[in-house]
Design a protein around this motif. Sequence first.
Motif, PDB file in Angstrom:
ATOM      1  N   ILE A 561       0.797  -1.289  -0.435  1.00  0.00           N
ATOM      2  CA  ILE A 561      -0.071  -0.249  -0.303  1.00  0.00           C
ATOM      3  C   ILE A 561       0.963   1.535  -0.375  1.00  0.00           C
ATOM      4  N   SER A 562       0.463   2.165  -0.683  1.00  0.00           N
ATOM      5  CA  SER A 562       1.534   4.034  -1.404  1.00  0.00           C
ATOM      6  C   SER A 562       0.839   4.312  -0.232  1.00  0.00           C
ATOM      7  N   VAL A 563       1.314   5.375   0.226  1.00  0.00           N
ATOM      8  CA  VAL A 563      -0.423   6.355   1.150  1.00  0.00           C
ATOM      9  C   VAL A 563       0.449   7.622   0.476  1.00  0.00           C
ATOM     10  N   LEU A 564      -0.488   8.521   0.126  1.00  0.00           N
ATOM     11  CA  LEU A 564      -0.324   9.488  -0.729  1.00  0.00           C
ATOM     12  C   LEU A 564      -0.747  10.667   0.151  1.00  0.00           C
ATOM     13  N   ILE A 565      -0.175  11.961   0.884  1.00  0.00           N
ATOM     14  CA  ILE A 565      -1.095  13.278   0.969  1.00  0.00           C
ATOM     15  C   ILE A 565      -2.087  14.181  -0.049  1.00  0.00           C
ATOM     16  N   SER A 566      -3.481  14.685  -0.004  1.00  0.00           N
ATOM     17  CA  SER A 566      -3.914  15.229  -0.929  1.00  0.00           C
ATOM     18  C   SER A 566      -3.453  16.232  -0.394  1.00  0.00           C
ATOM     19  N   VAL A 594       5.434   3.867   1.063  1.00  0.00           N
ATOM     20  CA  VAL A 594       4.706   2.285   1.413  1.00  0.00           C
ATOM     21  C   VAL A 594       4.398   2.618   3.091  1.00  0.00           C
ATOM     22  N   LEU A 595       3.471   2.229   3.421  1.00  0.00           N
ATOM     23  CA  LEU A 595       3.152   2.030   4.113  1.00  0.00           C
ATOM     24  C   LEU A 595       3.261   1.345   5.633  1.00  0.00           C
ATOM     25  N   LYS A 596       3.921   0.011   4.932  1.00  0.00           N
ATOM     26  CA  LYS A 596       5.209  -0.486   6.214  1.00  0.00           C
ATOM     27  C   LYS A 596       6.117   0.589   6.292  1.00  0.00           C
ATOM     28  N   ASP A 597       6.510   0.992   5.362  1.00  0.00           N
ATOM     29  CA  ASP A 597       7.487   1.686   6.466  1.00  0.00           C
ATOM     30  C   ASP A 597       7.503   2.879   6.920  1.00  0.00           C
ATOM     31  N   ILE A 598       6.578   3.394   6.851  1.00  0.00           N
ATOM     32  CA  ILE A 598       5.589   4.688   7.605  1.00  0.00           C
ATOM     33  C   ILE A 598       5.287   4.216   8.539  1.00  0.00           C
ATOM     34  N   ILE A 599       4.976   2.225   8.907  1.00  0.00           N
ATOM     35  CA  ILE A 599       4.868   2.315  10.281  1.00  0.00           C
ATOM     36  C   ILE A 599       5.744   2.534  10.975  1.00  0.00           C
ATOM     37  N   ASP A 600       6.590   1.297  10.404  1.00  0.00           N
ATOM     38  CA  ASP A 600       8.134   1.694  11.324  1.00  0.00           C
ATOM     39  C   ASP A 600       8.853   2.695  11.258  1.00  0.00           C
ATOM     40  N   SER A 601       8.911   4.241  11.060  1.00  0.00           N
ATOM     41  CA  SER A 601       9.139   4.687  10.711  1.00  0.00           C
ATOM     42  C   SER A 601       8.456   5.946  12.255  1.00  0.00           C
ATOM     43  N   SER A 602       7.233   5.653  12.849  1.00  0.00           N
ATOM     44  CA  SER A 602       6.265   6.665  13.335  1.00  0.00           C
ATOM     45  C   SER A 602       6.636   6.469  14.113  1.00  0.00           C
ATOM     46  N   PHE A 603       6.664   6.996  15.336  1.00  0.00           N
ATOM     47  CA  PHE A 603       6.589   7.221  16.902  1.00  0.00           C
ATOM     48  C   PHE A 603       5.401   6.419  17.435  1.00  0.00           C
ATOM     49  N   LEU A 604       4.376   6.576  16.991  1.00  0.00           N
ATOM     50  CA  LEU A 604       3.443   5.699  17.400  1.00  0.00           C
ATOM     51  C   LEU A 604       3.464   4.284  17.747  1.00  0.00           C
ATOM     52  N   PRO A 605       2.667   3.677  18.289  1.00  0.00           N
ATOM     53  CA  PRO A 605       2.694   2.434  18.378  1.00  0.00           C
ATOM     54  C   PRO A 605       1.627   1.790  17.070  1.00  0.00           C
ATOM     55  N   LYS A 618     -10.307   8.572   5.558  1.00  0.00           N
ATOM     56  CA  LYS A 618     -11.706   8.998   5.967  1.00  0.00           C
ATOM     57  C   LYS A 618     -11.716  10.667   5.111  1.00  0.00           C
ATOM     58  N   ASN A 619     -11.466  11.462   5.702  1.00  0.00           N
ATOM     59  CA  ASN A 619     -11.294  12.708   6.392  1.00  0.00           C
ATOM     60  C   ASN A 619     -10.939  13.456   4.841  1.00  0.00           C
ATOM     61  N   GLY A 620     -10.341  12.741   4.143  1.00  0.00           N
ATOM     62  CA  GLY A 620      -9.374  13.244   2.801  1.00  0.00           C
ATOM     63  C   GLY A 620      -7.888  13.640   2.571  1.00  0.00           C
ATOM     64  N   ILE A 621      -7.974  13.701   3.713  1.00  0.00           N
ATOM     65  CA  ILE A 621      -6.701  13.694   3.930  1.00  0.00           C
ATOM     66  C   ILE A 621      -4.911  13.581   3.508  1.00  0.00           C
ATOM     67  N   VAL A 622      -4.692  11.649   3.271  1.00  0.00           N
ATOM     68  CA  VAL A 622      -4.512  11.182   2.555  1.00  0.00           C
ATOM     69  C   VAL A 622      -5.155   9.941   2.181  1.00  0.00           C
ATOM     70  N   VAL A 623      -4.337   9.185   0.711  1.00  0.00           N
ATOM     71  CA  VAL A 623      -5.510   8.596   0.294  1.00  0.00           C
ATOM     72  C   VAL A 623      -4.349   7.413   0.092  1.00  0.00           C
ATOM     73  N   PHE A 624      -5.066   6.302  -0.250  1.00  0.00           N
ATOM     74  CA  PHE A 624      -4.286   5.148  -0.999  1.00  0.00           C
ATOM     75  C   PHE A 624      -3.767   4.653  -2.171  1.00  0.00           C
ATOM     76  N   LYS A 625      -2.682   3.776  -2.181  1.00  0.00           N
ATOM     77  CA  LYS A 625      -2.919   3.340  -3.420  1.00  0.00           C
ATOM     78  C   LYS A 625      -2.284   2.014  -3.669  1.00  0.00           C
ATOM     79  N   ARG A 626      -2.376   0.889  -4.497  1.00  0.00           N
ATOM     80  CA  ARG A 626      -2.137  -0.564  -4.558  1.00  0.00           C
ATOM     81  C   ARG A 626      -0.471  -0.140  -5.300  1.00  0.00           C
ATOM     82  N   LEU A 627       0.132  -1.051  -4.532  1.00  0.00           N
ATOM     83  CA  LEU A 627       1.569  -0.994  -4.969  1.00  0.00           C
ATOM     84  C   LEU A 627       1.741  -1.766  -6.175  1.00  0.00           C
TER      85      LEU A 627
END
Length: 627
Positions: A561-566, A594-605, A618-627
Amino acid sequence: MSKKHVQDSINEKRRYPRINTSSFIEYTLFDEKENKLDRGEGRKLNLSQGGALLESQKPLLGSYVVLIIPVLKKNNLQIKGRIVYTRKPDNSSFYLTGIEFIEAEDEQINDLIAFVKAYNSCTKVMVIDDDPTTRFFLENILRKREFQTWQAENGRVALNEISIAQPDLIISDVIMPEMGGFELCAKLRESPDTADIPFIFLSVKDDPVDQLKGLRMGADEYIVKPFKPADILQAINKVMEKTARLRGLQADVDIEGSLARIGLIEVIQMIEFNEKTGTLFLLSPSGGVNGAVYIKEGQVINAVSGDLDGKEAFYDLAAQSDGFFKFNIHDTIPSQKIRQKNMNLLMEASRLLDEAADLRPLVSSMEVRLTLQTSAVPGHVVERISAETLRSIMNLIRSGQTINEIPGSAGISRVRAAAAIADLINCGIVTEQKAGQKAELEILPESPGSPREDDRVKGKLIDRLKHMEKNSFTGTISIRGRSKPAWIYIEDGRIANAGFGQATGKKALFRIFSEHGGSYSETQGPLEINRRIDAPLPDLIQEAEAEIVWRRNLKTDLSAISVLISGNSLDAQKEIHKDPSKFRLLKAIRSNSVLKDIIDSSFLPDLETCRLIDEWRKNGIVVFKRL
C-alpha cells in the motif's frame, strides 16, 4: 402664480424628481361648476416646489384637486392644488394637468420631494401576466419588499409601457394573448435601449427544452409555476446581483461576490460578455483560496484547483456552491491549457454537475467503498467516460478507495469522478460495499474480537516485570535472542521507556511483548532517561494484546500500500501541525510512500499509527494506492 410660471417650474426635470408608476398617485377632484367629486389615478407626476404636472388617462376638468400618495397615507400627507390647465400632447393618449399647490407649507412639499427621491431609488419591476390573480400576488410580494411595480396583461401592452416605466427588471409569463413572453423578450433584446434589462420568465411549461429556449433568448432566470414567494425573491436577488456585477465589469473595476448567489458558470458568462482579461479567484467561506480561473478577452484559458489544472480544475471549481469569488482585472496571464470555447466548456461543466448530483441518492455516504461486480463495461458507458479515466477509477475501486478518495488519486475532478461512478452503479458494474465485506486495502479489520490464548502477553518476562513493580525496582532489563536488540527501563517498579531496534516507547514495548523466547539480564541502578511510557503494567499489557489481535486479523499486505497526502487538504494539514505527535507522522508519510515503512518510522505504536492514518483517509487528508 401664472400659467407659464407653473409650466416652467414643473418642467425643470433636472432639478425636481419624478414618480413613474401605473397606480401610485390617486386624486380627488372637486368640480365647483358641477358641484361634484371625481376620483381617479395618475400614472406620472413631475414635482416642483410650487406645483406639479400630473399625467392621467382622462382630463382633470374642475377647480381643485387633492393628490394622495397611498404609501404616505399613514402620515396623512395630502397635497391640495388648484388646476391651472389640462391639455393633450400630440401623438399621446394621455392628458397633462398643471397643478398649483395651495395651503401647503414648504416643509410639507420638501418632505414629499425627499420621499419621491427615495422612492425613485427603489428597484422598479414590471409584472406581465394575463392572469390578474398572478399579477396581484406578485405585486403584493414585491411591494412588501419596497419594490416599485408596474403591471401589464400581455407583451403588447408592456412594450408601450416600458419606455415610460423604465423598469430595472421584468417578470413575464410565457403564454399570453397578442404577444407572449418569448416574443417580448426577443423584441427587447433587439433594441439598445432595452437590451440590458434583466428578464425573468414565469411559465407552467416545465419542459427543459422551453427553459433552454428562454435562457438562450437572453432571459436571466426561468421559474416554473406554481411558485413560492421565496422562489421569486431568490431569483430577483440573484439577477440583480448579477446585473450589478456586470455593471462593475463594464466600469473596469475589480468585482467580488457570493457563490451562493451567483455560480461560477454565470460569473464566466458576465466576464465573457464584457471581454475582460484577468484572474477569477474562488475563495472558501473562511476566505482561503480554493482555486483560480485565468481569462483572456472573456475566454477561459486555464484553471487551477489543488493538484489539478486545465479543464479538470475548472470542473472541480464549478462544483463550489459556497464561499466567494473575486475577479481581478489585469493583463498578465499564464499560458493557455484550455482551448475549448466557453460555450462548450460551460455546457460540459453543467452536464457533469447534473450527472454528479445523480450519485448522492445511489449511495449511503461518500465515504463508502465500492465492490466490482463485473469488468465488462457497456459501450455507451465507455463513450461517456474516457478509457483512461475508466481504467483508473476501476483500479482505485479494486484497491479499496472510498468514493471521496477516488478523484484525488485518479487526477480528475470530483464532478467527473461522481458522474462516472453514478454511471457504473446504474449499469450494475459496481455496488456499494456491504457491511462485513472486506476491502482489499482494509488496514483496520472490523470486530477483531477478544484475544485468544496464544495472543496473550505472558511468560517469564511479564512475571519478572510484575515482581519488579512489586519491589519498586529501578534499572534496566536487557533482552537477547529476539529479532532485534531490545531493552526495558524500569523506574520505581514502573516501565519508563523501552527500545526495540530503532523503535522506542510504547511502540518498542508492544513489539517486545509480541515476540517470545530469548534471555534476560537486569542491571540495577539510577537511570538518566526521558520517560516515554507512563501507564501501569496491566494497561500496557491490554494495549499490546489489542495490537497482537489486530496483526493476526490483518489480511492486507502493508508493504503493498502506498500512502499519499491529498493536495486538497491544506487546511486540515495546518491543524495537524499543532499536534507534535501527529505532525511527526505526517512528516513520516512525506518521507516514505509505503505504509509498512511509514508504520516502522512512526513514533506512535503500530495500531495507533494505522488508526490515525485510516482516520485521515476517511477525512480526505491522505489516499491509498496499491503498489
